[in-house]
Design a protein around this motif. Structure first.
Motif, PDB file in Angstrom:
ATOM      1  N   UNK A 133      57.041  53.507  35.883  1.00 52.12           N
ATOM      2  CA  UNK A 133      57.985  53.442  36.997  1.00 52.12           C
ATOM      3  C   UNK A 133      58.205  52.024  37.520  1.00 52.12           C
ATOM      4  N   UNK A 134      57.155  51.215  37.475  1.00 47.09           N
ATOM      5  CA  UNK A 134      57.224  49.885  38.075  1.00 47.09           C
ATOM      6  C   UNK A 134      56.772  48.817  37.071  1.00 47.09           C
ATOM      7  N   UNK A 135      57.456  48.693  35.947  1.00 47.02           N
ATOM      8  CA  UNK A 135      56.997  47.768  34.902  1.00 47.02           C
ATOM      9  C   UNK A 135      56.984  46.304  35.341  1.00 47.02           C
ATOM     10  N   UNK A 136      57.959  45.892  36.151  1.00 47.39           N
ATOM     11  CA  UNK A 136      57.984  44.498  36.615  1.00 47.39           C
ATOM     12  C   UNK A 136      56.799  44.205  37.529  1.00 47.39           C
ATOM     13  N   UNK A 137      56.523  45.144  38.426  1.00 46.86           N
ATOM     14  CA  UNK A 137      55.402  44.975  39.342  1.00 46.86           C
ATOM     15  C   UNK A 137      54.076  45.002  38.583  1.00 46.86           C
ATOM     16  N   UNK A 138      53.995  45.878  37.558  1.00 47.67           N
ATOM     17  CA  UNK A 138      52.757  45.930  36.778  1.00 47.67           C
ATOM     18  C   UNK A 138      52.550  44.615  36.026  1.00 47.67           C
ATOM     19  N   UNK A 139      53.641  44.064  35.485  1.00 47.35           N
ATOM     20  CA  UNK A 139      53.545  42.777  34.809  1.00 47.35           C
ATOM     21  C   UNK A 139      53.030  41.693  35.743  1.00 47.35           C
ATOM     22  N   UNK A 140      53.484  41.721  36.998  1.00 43.05           N
ATOM     23  CA  UNK A 140      52.990  40.769  37.986  1.00 43.05           C
ATOM     24  C   UNK A 140      51.525  41.035  38.320  1.00 43.05           C
ATOM     25  N   UNK A 141      51.132  42.314  38.300  1.00 43.92           N
ATOM     26  CA  UNK A 141      49.722  42.654  38.506  1.00 43.92           C
ATOM     27  C   UNK A 141      48.850  42.045  37.420  1.00 43.92           C
ATOM     28  N   UNK A 142      49.348  42.050  36.192  1.00 44.71           N
ATOM     29  CA  UNK A 142      48.605  41.445  35.083  1.00 44.71           C
ATOM     30  C   UNK A 142      48.484  39.938  35.269  1.00 44.71           C
ATOM     31  N   UNK A 143      49.560  39.328  35.757  1.00 45.49           N
ATOM     32  CA  UNK A 143      49.503  37.884  36.000  1.00 45.49           C
ATOM     33  C   UNK A 143      48.606  37.572  37.198  1.00 45.49           C
ATOM     34  N   UNK A 144      48.581  38.491  38.160  1.00 42.57           N
ATOM     35  CA  UNK A 144      47.664  38.346  39.300  1.00 42.57           C
ATOM     36  C   UNK A 144      46.217  38.379  38.821  1.00 42.57           C
ATOM     37  N   UNK A 145      45.943  39.236  37.846  1.00 41.17           N
ATOM     38  CA  UNK A 145      44.589  39.317  37.284  1.00 41.17           C
ATOM     39  C   UNK A 145      44.182  37.987  36.662  1.00 41.17           C
ATOM     40  N   UNK A 146      45.131  37.313  36.019  1.00 39.57           N
ATOM     41  CA  UNK A 146      44.851  35.997  35.426  1.00 39.57           C
ATOM     42  C   UNK A 146      44.583  34.960  36.511  1.00 39.57           C
ATOM     43  N   UNK A 147      45.346  35.023  37.605  1.00 33.57           N
ATOM     44  CA  UNK A 147      45.131  34.094  38.723  1.00 33.57           C
ATOM     45  C   UNK A 147      43.740  34.291  39.316  1.00 33.57           C
ATOM     46  N   UNK A 148      43.340  35.552  39.471  1.00 30.68           N
ATOM     47  CA  UNK A 148      42.019  35.864  40.022  1.00 30.68           C
ATOM     48  C   UNK A 148      40.917  35.407  39.060  1.00 30.68           C
ATOM     49  N   UNK A 149      41.130  35.645  37.774  1.00 32.18           N
ATOM     50  CA  UNK A 149      40.148  35.225  36.768  1.00 32.18           C
ATOM     51  C   UNK A 149      39.998  33.707  36.753  1.00 32.18           C
ATOM     52  N   UNK A 150      41.131  33.000  36.767  1.00 34.62           N
ATOM     53  CA  UNK A 150      41.083  31.535  36.737  1.00 34.62           C
ATOM     54  C   UNK A 150      40.489  30.956  38.015  1.00 34.62           C
ATOM     55  N   UNK A 151      40.785  31.595  39.154  1.00 34.55           N
ATOM     56  CA  UNK A 151      40.337  31.061  40.434  1.00 34.55           C
ATOM     57  C   UNK A 151      38.924  31.418  40.814  1.00 34.55           C
ATOM     58  N   UNK A 152      38.489  32.618  40.430  1.00 34.92           N
ATOM     59  CA  UNK A 152      37.178  33.101  40.860  1.00 34.92           C
ATOM     60  C   UNK A 152      36.245  33.475  39.711  1.00 34.92           C
ATOM     61  N   UNK A 153      36.781  33.497  38.498  1.00 31.56           N
ATOM     62  CA  UNK A 153      35.956  33.867  37.355  1.00 31.56           C
ATOM     63  C   UNK A 153      35.592  35.335  37.323  1.00 31.56           C
ATOM     64  N   UNK A 154      36.424  36.168  37.969  1.00 31.06           N
ATOM     65  CA  UNK A 154      36.153  37.609  38.039  1.00 31.06           C
ATOM     66  C   UNK A 154      37.265  38.362  37.317  1.00 31.06           C
ATOM     67  N   UNK A 155      36.860  39.280  36.434  1.00 27.70           N
ATOM     68  CA  UNK A 155      37.821  40.114  35.724  1.00 27.70           C
ATOM     69  C   UNK A 155      38.062  41.387  36.515  1.00 27.70           C
ATOM     70  N   UNK A 156      39.321  41.738  36.719  1.00 35.58           N
ATOM     71  CA  UNK A 156      39.620  43.005  37.378  1.00 35.58           C
ATOM     72  C   UNK A 156      40.152  43.993  36.345  1.00 35.58           C
ATOM     73  N   UNK A 157      39.955  45.256  36.620  1.00 33.30           N
ATOM     74  CA  UNK A 157      40.278  46.311  35.662  1.00 33.30           C
ATOM     75  C   UNK A 157      41.766  46.653  35.663  1.00 33.30           C
TER      76      UNK A 157
END
Length: 291
Positions: A133-157
């Motif tokens: 239903x929300x493919x654009x938002x999900x794509x941004x969620x994936x990029x948010x996961x990369x931002x979190x990983x790069x900034x904090x070293x934490x992987x989110x599910x």
């Protein structure tokens, strides 16, 4: 040469995000820009040009401002900073978002990271629906996961990526997240009716599932807005695909009961076509169940 404005940094959140007082307007603003927070301490005055600021946000009402300031006190500054980077990215891609996202998303991400540190996992029961239903938002969620990983070293599910997507979509629609979840759950219940009537199980990561759930959403949205479309094939559909049409009518009755929205015969006819396609692609005649 572009003129620069003077700001008083009240809180440096990370290398790319600061909270500051605009010395001209005396407004408190959130500034996002590459490197604008690097080496900057609270209380420092800086001069920044428009080309250095990717996003400037000050549209807090008093209630939201109080919540935001409390959040900054309660949550790691780095989390607030990363959240602002995610919001800036989302607005660059999708346009303006409701200001509540600055509080809601930071609060969610902070809580999610606390759960991860404690080894607690949470399941997102609507992950496939969110992707469809929300493919654009999900794509941004994936990029948010990369931002979190790069900034904090934490992987989110994947589940957490889905929840971030829900927050972004809700802010696009100026809805509460719980409303978006209810809408998503309702659409899933409509697909369940089709599955039960046909005794099939759709592959919820497949194209057919995505098509039918998006069609159902579009149909409901049209009816809610009073937009009606004509179905020139309606009489043929009723005659040739009568069983699918009967199932579509049941869906129309359910929508009317749960949401008080009347679904027209034309819309029911289009639903019937999707149901007929499901019957063909799931080998309905032999009642084969696909996983």
């Amino acid at each position: 040469m572009r003129a620069k404005k003077e700001y008083l940094i009240t809180k440096s959140l990370n290398n790319n995000v600061v909270i500051a007082i605009d010395e001209t307007s005396k407004e408190e603003v959130v500034l996002v820009g590459k490197g604008i927070g690097f080496g900057k301490k609270d209380g420092k005055r800086v001069r920044l040009g428009e080309d250095e600021i990717e996003k400037s946000f000050s549209a807090f009402d008093e209630k939201t401002k109080l919540k935001y300031n409390q959040l900054v006190k309660d949550i790691n500054r780095k989390v607030i900073g990363l959240t602002e980077e995610i919001i800036a990215l989302a607005e660059r891609e999708l346009g303006p978002l409701n200001s509540n996202i600055h509080v809601a998303l930071a609060d969610h991400i902070g809580f999610a990271l606390d759960r991860i540190k404690m080894g607690l996992t949470i399941n997102n029961p609507f992950i496939y629906e969110i992707k469809a239903l929300y493919p654009n938002e999900y794509g941004l969620g994936e990029r948010a996961a990369e931002i979190i990983k790069d900034g904090l070293g934490i992987l989110i599910s994947e589940s957490e990526i889905g929840f971030i997507a829900l927050h972004i979509h809700s802010a696009r629609q100026s809805k509460m997240v719980i409303e978006t979840i209810k809408d998503t759950k309702f659409l899933k219940s409509l697909v369940n009716i089709i599955e039960e009537e046909l005794s099939v199980k759709l592959d919820n990561s497949g194209l057919i599932y995505s098509r039918v759930i998006n069609h159902l959403r579009a149909s409901i949205n049209r009816m809610e807005k009073g937009k009606y479309i004509e179905n020139p094939l309606l009489d043929i559909i009723k005659e040739r695909f009568s069983a699918s049409y009967d199932i579509a009518k049941k869906i129309g009755v359910y929508i009317n009961k749960e949401k008080n929205i009347f679904i027209t015969d034309d819309e029911i006819g289009y639903m019937a076509l999707h149901i007929e396609r499901i019957k063909e692609t799931t080998n309905y005649e032999t009642k084969r169940v696909t996983d």
